[in-house]
Scaffold this motif. Structure first.
Motif, short mmCIF file in Angstrom:
data_model
loop_
_atom_site.label_atom_id
_atom_site.label_comp_id
_atom_site.label_asym_id
_atom_site.label_seq_id
_atom_site.Cartn_x
_atom_site.Cartn_y
_atom_site.Cartn_z
N SER A 1 45.02 44.55 37.49
CA SER A 1 44.90 43.26 36.80
C SER A 1 44.13 42.30 37.70
CB SER A 1 46.29 42.69 36.50
OG SER A 1 47.08 43.61 35.79
N MET A 2 43.90 41.12 37.20
CA MET A 2 43.37 40.04 38.02
C MET A 2 44.51 39.06 38.29
SD MET A 2 39.61 39.36 36.37
CE MET A 2 38.52 40.74 36.04
N ALA A 3 44.46 38.42 39.42
CA ALA A 3 45.53 37.49 39.81
C ALA A 3 44.96 36.12 40.14
CB ALA A 3 46.29 38.04 41.00
N LEU A 4 45.70 35.08 39.76
CA LEU A 4 45.33 33.70 40.07
C LEU A 4 46.47 33.08 40.86
CD1 LEU A 4 44.22 34.45 37.03
CD2 LEU A 4 43.40 32.08 37.09
N THR B 1 46.67 38.37 34.91
CA THR B 1 46.05 38.54 33.60
C THR B 1 46.55 39.85 33.01
OG1 THR B 1 44.18 39.78 34.47
CG2 THR B 1 43.97 37.39 34.43
N LYS B 2 46.12 40.14 31.80
CA LYS B 2 46.43 41.44 31.23
C LYS B 2 45.72 42.51 32.05
CE LYS B 2 46.00 44.20 27.02
NZ LYS B 2 45.48 44.29 25.65
N LYS B 3 46.32 43.70 32.17
CA LYS B 3 45.68 44.78 32.92
C LYS B 3 44.38 45.18 32.22
CE LYS B 3 47.52 48.84 30.59
NZ LYS B 3 48.13 50.15 30.71
N TYR B 4 43.38 45.57 33.00
CA TYR B 4 42.13 46.01 32.41
C TYR B 4 41.80 47.46 32.75
CZ TYR B 4 40.27 44.81 37.07
OH TYR B 4 40.04 44.72 38.42
N ALA B 5 42.55 48.08 33.65
CA ALA B 5 42.33 49.48 33.98
C ALA B 5 43.56 50.02 34.68
CB ALA B 5 41.08 49.64 34.85
N GLN B 6 43.61 51.33 34.85
CA GLN B 6 44.70 51.95 35.59
C GLN B 6 44.18 53.22 36.26
OE1 GLN B 6 47.55 52.31 32.46
NE2 GLN B 6 46.61 54.14 31.57
N LEU B 7 44.79 53.54 37.42
CA LEU B 7 44.36 54.68 38.21
C LEU B 7 45.51 55.65 38.39
CD1 LEU B 7 42.31 52.90 41.03
CD2 LEU B 7 41.39 54.10 39.04
N MET C 1 41.77 36.98 42.30
CA MET C 1 41.74 38.25 43.03
C MET C 1 41.30 39.32 42.04
SD MET C 1 44.82 40.11 45.11
CE MET C 1 44.61 41.71 45.90
N GLY C 2 40.23 40.04 42.36
CA GLY C 2 39.62 40.96 41.41
C GLY C 2 40.46 42.16 41.07
N SER C 3 41.29 42.63 42.00
CA SER C 3 42.07 43.85 41.75
C SER C 3 43.48 43.67 42.32
CB SER C 3 41.39 45.06 42.39
OG SER C 3 41.15 44.83 43.77
N TYR C 4 44.40 43.21 41.46
CA TYR C 4 45.81 43.08 41.84
C TYR C 4 46.54 44.33 41.35
CZ TYR C 4 50.41 40.99 42.57
OH TYR C 4 51.69 40.73 43.01
#
Length: 931
Positions: free
Chosen positions: A456-459, A361-367, A343-346
């Motif tokens: 983050s990304m989710a699997l 996964t590790k977070k890659y951005a925040q809003l 999932m591209g945006s968890y």
């Protein structure tokens, strides 16, 4: 290997300083400056510390310190830029007052004076070649036994390195370099495994390096030149006051200008590389419309998620394809159902991920988020309902309120607007997009969100460890600068959804009301204007209709007048011609006949001029475009005027100069213009005068030729005041000694004809010296010139129409008698039909090929000439299609000629006609029929 920018290295300043020969250089013994005096600052460009912008302005950590210091000291600065070596040498020689970014060492005190306080600190770094498999930044033991390249004069850094190695029980070889270039290339040439550097150079490091360790800070100062104790003391006092006001000044500027994070290359394990090679395409579940995470712009997929995945694809070699979902919950469901791999945006945290049985996964951005509420709700109330998208966690601190789940953020917003929920927390960028594209009358922002929304990304719970490892390594390798750039790029206003009509109307309600009022007023004005225009239009239509009726009446009148005048004139000219052909005609009778013939032809010219002027004024004159021989045309005109010139003892000459004959144009109208000009020249030139007619080719290309036509005489000339009006209709100059006949239309008609042919008729004249009329035409070239029928054999004297049979259709007895007599004089046999019906019957009853030609009047009773010609052409016999039919009519308009040709006639002779004209036409037609 890319070279480091030496001017960007703080420690390099100290190293060069140590290598320079010490000398006793002293500054001005005065040592003090007036606070208002300008201080010269050595300002070697160094990334982060001392920067020179493209527009010539300055920046950097040292510059900001200097600006803040000036507020306490009143100093003004004069910055001198250059390379580090030049600036350092100049500072040692006392050329400059201040220089920043200097490390402290005791031996430097003979060259500079150090203030009491430092303005910042830097850190030592150990760097290695990118992807060195023997060195791991997370395992310090892998540094053991390695060779470390250092610059020999960086003694302070070397000491700190030794302390670091000893405290970590590392046994490394330290290799010292005297030469800077040799030191900089020690990793690339393999002489060293590691190199000692500093964080001030972090942004300038080549991408081919990884940072392995960071240790022990080292302070740097803004120094003054030796012997300037007063300035140094004032500097210390200013820095002290700055720290008292803002103790974190140095740290804030460090964070602003010096990067304290770094990104190493990715170290893939053997299993990672095998997975990338064999995995194929990774399916990514994304929300179809989830600005700013995913959205479409100009049919192209955009957003934070696709941009991050594009970076990961470049770094890892993984290939991604997108699986579109309608909502956040739908996207989460796709990885659980196996329809997507990730999932591209968890947007939930690890706790919620564990509940939902997915791996993050590790977070890659925040809003950033914002809380919005219904206008009637207060966040301080207890019984509130919070709207949350399905499968998203309730924000921290809001668990005590009632929760209502909706498919998307947009649905949550609608619920709040409708009063079904009281408030929600939403990413501020998404809220801005929704506010722009829709109108929510009952929604208002309330406060900033409790915390940022992590992305983050989710699997799925049965995830592939290799994929998870690769994604985490790739995310960790993304720099802060790259992520911030992606977020900013997708938050700019141009990406926000376009507003719908409802949003636009409600957001500009005042303007809408004003617009509606203005629109109503405009409608009233439009209807009023339309009404007035309608009345005017009707009035104009009536005037136009009346004008058209008058024009038609005028045209009909002229046509009838032409017909009625030409019919008796045909009899006059015909009888005159017959009488002149009789043998034994007395001389005085012949003289009278010539005068009658001249007067009749003059009357005919008057009628023709009036008809031509009428056509020109009503824009009905049409210029034809047909091939013709200009040489033949000039020769014919020369034949016409040679006799007239001889009778008046005038010297008439013609000159022709063109490279090749054959042009396309209206031969008849061109001849009419030249005849008019030559006729006037003959009229107004006294005996013994000269007239010159010339045609000269001015230029020629492959398709056109430019020809100048000129008629010049030595006549009475024209006064300058009269030159403008001679081309007007019915204009005749008052020349008492020359009593000439005419309508005054000749020059007016000629001028208009030349204009229609693309030229302009001009005149140059002086009284007593003569006139010069000239015009230039641009004529297309003709490849093949049709010069007419070769009937010269028939033009000899004698009976030229012997053994020929003609059918004459003419309702006027006198005109029929004249035509029959003229033809019989030339040996022809003529059968007469008094109307078109009889002519058809007579031709139908005749033998094949009996008639060589049919002379057909147009206006006849029972059946007119046009219908008769049409019927003859329809007869089922061979000669009906071939026999020449010649129209003989008093109607001389071009439309009459066109109607005749359309009805099947071959030639057109306008009444009145001359005997030779009729005979030559018959000979031409019969010759064509036999060739």
């Amino acid at each position: 290997m890319k070279k480091w920018k030496r001017i960007s290295s703080i420690f390099l300043i100290a190293m060069i300083l140590c290598t320079l020969t010490a000398s006793n250089i002293y500054a001005d013994e005065k040592g003090e400056k007036d606070p208002q005096q300008v201080l010269t600052v050595a300002f070697p460009e160094t990334k982060g510390l001392q920067e020179v912008n493209e527009d010539g302005t300055y920046g950097g950590l040292v510059y900001d310190w200097l600006m803040e210091i000036a507020k306490y000291t009143g100093w003004k600065y004069e910055f001198v830029t250059g390379d580090v070596e030049t600036m350092l040498s100049g500072m040692m020689e006392g050329k400059y007052d201040l220089m920043g970014g200097m490390f402290y060492q005791k031996e430097y005190e003979s060259f500079f004076e150090y203030p009491k306080y430092a303005v910042g600190s830097s850190y030592c770094l150990l760097i290695s070649r990118e992807n060195d498999p023997e060195v791991k930044s997370f395992d310090i033991s892998t540094l053991n036994g390695k060779t470390i390249g250092v610059f020999q004069n960086a003694k302070s850094k070397i000491e700190r390195l030794k302390v670091f190695l000893e405290s970590n029980q590392l046994n490394c070889k330290i290799k010292k370099y005297k030469d800077v270039k040799a030191y900089e290339s020690c990793l690339d040439n393999g002489e060293a495994d590691l190199m000692l550097s500093s964080d001030a150079n972090l942004e300038n490091l080549d991408a081919a390096y990884d940072v392995c360790a960071k240790f022990t800070a080292e302070s740097y100062y803004i120094v003054t030149k030796a012997g300037s104790s007063a300035i140094c003391s004032e500097l210390s006092q200013a820095i002290e006051k700055i720290y008292e006001a803002d103790p974190n000044m140095a740290l804030e500027l460090y964070d602003k200008y010096v990067s304290n994070t770094y990104t190493n290359s990715i170290h893939f394990s053997e299993s990672d590389r095998n997975y990338i090679k064999e995995s194929g395409t990774v399916r990514v579940a994304i929300i179809k419309e989830g600005y700013p995470l995913t959205y479409r712009q100009n049919k192209t997929l955009k957003g934070i998620v696709p941009d991050v995945l594009n970076l990961i694809q470049k770094q890892t070699g993984l290939k991604f394809e997108y699986v579109y979902a309608n909502s956040y919950s739908d996207a989460l469901g796709k990885i659980k159902d196996g329809k997507a791999d990730i999932m591209g945006s968890y947007l939930n945290d690890a706790y919620q991920a564990d509940i939902q049985q997915v791996v993050l996964t590790k977070k890659y951005a925040q809003l950033n988020t914002v809380i919005i509420r219904n206008r009637q709700s207060e966040l301080s109330d207890k019984n509130l309902t919070i709207a949350v998208p399905e499968d998203m966690a309730v924000p921290n601190g809001e668990q005590n309120h009632k929760v209502a789940f909706y498919p998307t953020f947009a649905d949550c917003l609608k619920a709040i607007d409708a009063g079904d929920a009281d408030y929600m927390e939403i990413p501020s960028a998404l809220l801005e997009s929704l506010f722009t594209s829709n109108y929510y009358a009952n929604v208002t922002p309330s406060a900033a969100g409790n915390e940022q929304m992590q992305i983050s990304m989710a699997l799925s719970s049965d995830f592939d460890v290799n994929l998870y490892s690769i994604l985490n390594k790739a995310i960790n390798s993304l720099s802060k600068k790259e992520i911030e750039g992606i977020i900013q790029q997708n938050l700019i206003s141009s990406q926000i959804s376009k507003p719908n009509l409802k949003a636009m109307l409600y957001s500009h309600i005042g303007a809408v009301i004003v617009f509606l009022i203005a629109f109503i007023i405009l409608l009233v004005l439009v209807f009023f204007t339309i009404g007035r225009l309608s009345l005017k239009s009707k009035a104009m239509a009536l005037k136009l209709e009346k004008a058209e009726e008058m024009a038609k009446a005028k045209s009909d009148f002229l046509s009838r007048m032409s017909h009625e005048i030409r019919t008796p004139m045909n009899a006059i000219i015909g009888l005159t011609s017959l009488t002149k052909k009789m043998d034994g005609t007395p001389e005085d009778v012949g003289s009278n006949l010539n005068k009658i013939d001249t007067s009749a032809k003059f009357l005919l010219s008057l009628v023709n001029d009036i008809l031509d002027m009428s056509k020109l004024q009503s824009d009905k004159m049409v210029i034809q475009s047909e091939p013709f021989s200009l040489n033949k045309l000039i020769r014919q005109i020369e034949d016409i005027f040679t006799l007239q010139a001889e009778e008046k003892s005038l010297e008439l000459s013609f000159s022709k100069a063109w490279s090749k004959d054959g042009f396309i144009g209206d031969e008849t109208r061109l001849a009419q213009v030249l005849v008019n000009l030559l006729s006037n020249a003959c009229k107004f030139t006294p005996e013994g005068g000269t007239i010159q007619c010339s045609v000269e080719e001015k230029s020629r290309n492959q398709t056109h030729a430019s020809l100048e036509f000129r008629v010049k005489d030595t006549g009475i000339g024209i006064h300058e005041d009269d030159l403008e009006r001679i081309f007007g209709s019915f204009e005749q100059l008052n020349q008492n000694e020359y009593r000439v006949q005419g309508t005054g239309l000749g020059l007016a008609i000629s001028s208009n004809l030349v204009r229609l042919m693309g030229g302009a008729l001009e005149v140059s004249s002086r009284p007593g010296t003569g006139s010069d009329f000239f015009f230039t035409l641009d004529l297309p070239l003709a490849d093949d010139i049709q010069t007419g029928c070769k009937n010269t054999n028939h033009m000899k004297s004698g009976k030229r129409l012997s053994e020929m049979h003609f059918l004459l259709a003419e309702d006027n007895d006198l005109n029929a008698e004249i035509a029959i007599s003229l033809l019989e004089l030339e040996g022809a046999q003529v059968d007469w039909a008094s109307d078109g019906q009889k002519a058809v019957e007579m031709f139908k009853d005749s033998q094949q090929g009996y008639y060589q030609a049919i002379l057909m009047d147009v206006q006849m009773p029972i059946m007119n000439g046009l219908d008769a010609s049409f019927e003859i052409r329809r007869l089922n016999r061979k000669d009906a299609k071939k026999v020449a039919i010649i129209a003989m009519t008093a109607n001389s308009f071009r439309e009459d000629r066109e109607k005749a040709l359309a009805a099947g006639m071959d030639r057109f002779i306008a009444k009145p006609f001359e005997a030779d004209q009729l005979i030559e036409t018959l000979l031409a037609c019969t010759t064509e029929g036999t060739e």
